[in-house]
Design a protein around this motif. Structure first.
Motif, short mmCIF file in Angstrom:
data_model
loop_
_atom_site.label_atom_id
_atom_site.label_comp_id
_atom_site.label_asym_id
_atom_site.label_seq_id
_atom_site.Cartn_x
_atom_site.Cartn_y
_atom_site.Cartn_z
N GLY A 1 -7.06 -0.13 2.63
CA GLY A 1 -6.01 -0.51 1.70
C GLY A 1 -4.88 -1.28 2.33
O GLY A 1 -4.26 -2.13 1.69
N THR B 1 -3.76 4.76 -1.66
CA THR B 1 -4.77 5.35 -0.78
C THR B 1 -4.65 6.87 -0.75
O THR B 1 -3.58 7.42 -0.98
CB THR B 1 -4.61 4.81 0.67
N THR C 1 0.84 -1.18 0.00
CA THR C 1 0.00 0.00 0.00
C THR C 1 0.88 1.23 0.00
O THR C 1 2.01 1.20 0.47
CB THR C 1 -0.94 0.02 1.24
N VAL D 1 -9.61 4.14 -2.70
CA VAL D 1 -8.49 3.21 -2.77
C VAL D 1 -8.43 2.67 -4.19
O VAL D 1 -9.36 2.02 -4.66
CB VAL D 1 -8.67 2.05 -1.76
N ASN E 1 -9.64 5.25 4.50
CA ASN E 1 -9.38 4.43 3.32
C ASN E 1 -8.04 3.72 3.43
O ASN E 1 -7.84 2.67 2.83
CB ASN E 1 -9.42 5.28 2.04
#
Length: 417
Positions: free
Chosen positions: A105, A92, A11, A75, A101
């Motif tokens: 994510g 994100t 992420t 996301v 969010n």
């Protein structure tokens, strides 16, 4: 060869305009992971908006609203492959109102890339994202100090930010932190090594992502099988079949194993394990299977099949670290639906123990209100006992979400502590 590659989920997080979408666009562009029609479309849109070259951020901002505003608001998941590894990226948003969010994510990520603007250094969102990564037990954190071209590729600026990040990250539970000075816009140290920063002796970002050790976060010791549904075929051939279907959360199950059904506490042995039409001698997490037991026991959705000598805690009241996700604050004594594995019960927030001041990680115990993006330790009280483990030992049976009964919206996500 590629089909057998390990999959890395990572992420990206950072403050507004730190260059997350540009970084991912650069990764995709320089690793030649963009389709020709997508490249042509983004090139045309970039020219229409007055950019001299390709706006790399548009490769991830897939929603029309995002492209028009020039920001990421949801996301955005992207997939790409190199000869060494497959990747799933969760991009994100950086705006503080979208911090929730990041929880979404990052919940399944093996690694987190935290971007820092070299001009601004560590800011509140940096600390918030690092705390969430720590809370979610993400094993690898890669701190990319971006926009080094705007500070003349200064080694002193890089090490000042590195020192500041290490100072506050020492208070967090983070196993592995790495630092890379980059320019996402120009491509320095993203896929190719930078000629502008000879003082940096480490590998570029893609090399790091391709060589990160991926340790499984699946608990292989504690056997936990939440039952999702009971299978009762109507055909004459299988009239006596009664199978319990679900996804194994952790551990290993074998035919002949003695098991216990919770919350009833009845014991039996596993008679058979099926995966589709195949009959198996053993099954393990995260396989989806159907089991039959030697004894007729009343089992329904939300029950859990475990080993008698290794049981989860059965609690009606327990503490969780809660991330409040909803725009409306939590109301005292309000009843929510708690979702834990396949089990749904009514629950309420009995007490807010403390909330975290994200700037200094101090615990606030006075006048606490759970507002959007608040991270707090709370005590939950459920209508019935749940079979729980600590999140540190089992991410599946140690996580919960709260749902608003009236709107069916997810209002919070929590980790059992």
């Amino acid at each position: 060869m590629i089909d057998n590659n390990q999959l890395l989920r990572f992420t990206t997080a950072g403050s507004v305009d730190d260059g997350k979408s540009t970084l991912i666009g650069r990764l995709l562009y320089d690793s030649k992971s963009i389709f020709e029609d997508q490249l042509a479309s983004v090139t045309a849109t970039s020219l229409k908006k007055g950019h001299e070259g390709v706006d790399l951020a548009m490769f991830t901002d897939g929603l029309r609203d995002e492209r028009e505003q020039g920001i990421t608001i949801d996301v955005a998941y992207r997939y790409f492959t190199t000869p060494k590894r497959k990747f799933i990226i969760a991009d994100t948003p950086g705006h503080i109102q979208y911090t929730r969010n990041m929880v979404t994510g990052a919940s399944t990520a093996n690694a987190a890339i935290i971007l820092i603007d070299a001009r601004h250094g560590v800011v509140e969102q940096t600390k918030r994202h690092a705390y969430i990564a720590s809370l979610l037990q993400i094993p690898h954190i890669i701190v990319c100090i971006n926009k080094m071209d705007l500070v003349d590729f200064s080694e002193a600026v890089y090490y000042e930010i590195l020192s500041h990040f290490e100072e506050f990250a020492s208070k967090l539970y983070i196993k592995d932190v790495r630092f890379i000075p980059i320019s996402a816009l120009l491509g320095d140290n993203v896929v190719n090594r930078s000629e502008q920063m000879p003082w940096y002796q480490g590998a570029p970002l893609l090399d790091v992502l391709e060589t990160l050790h991926i340790s499984s976060d699946i608990n292989k010791i504690d056997a936990r099988f939440p039952v999702q549904t009971v299978l009762r075929p109507q055909s004459a051939q299988h009239r006596d079949y009664r199978g319990y279907a679900g996804r194994i959360a952790s551990g290993i199950y074998r035919v002949g194993d003695e098991v216990m059904v919770l919350p009833s506490g009845f014991s039996s042995t596993i008679a058979s394990i099926n995966c589709g039409f195949d009959e198996l001698e053993e099954a393990f997490a995260p396989m989806s299977v159907a089991m039959t037991l030697s004894d007729d026991i009343d089992i329904s959705r939300g029950d859990m099949i475990v080993k008698p000598n290794n049981q989860p805690e059965m609690q009606q009241e327990f503490d969780v670290m809660l991330c409040w996700l909803h725009h409306a604050p939590a109301k005292p004594r309000t009843k929510y639906v708690i979702q834990h594995t396949s089990n749904e019960q009514k629950a309420m927030i009995k007490q807010v123990v403390y909330k975290i001041n994200i700037n200094n990680y101090q615990r606030i115990t006075d006048n606490i209100e759970l507002e959007m993006n608040t991270i707090a330790r709370v005590t939950l009280k459920c209508s019935q006992r749940l079979m729980i483990d600590d999140y540190k030992t089992n991410r599946i049976t140690g996580s919960i979400i709260l749902i608003d009964e009236a709107t069916n919206e997810t209002v919070a996500a929590g980790m059992v502590v």
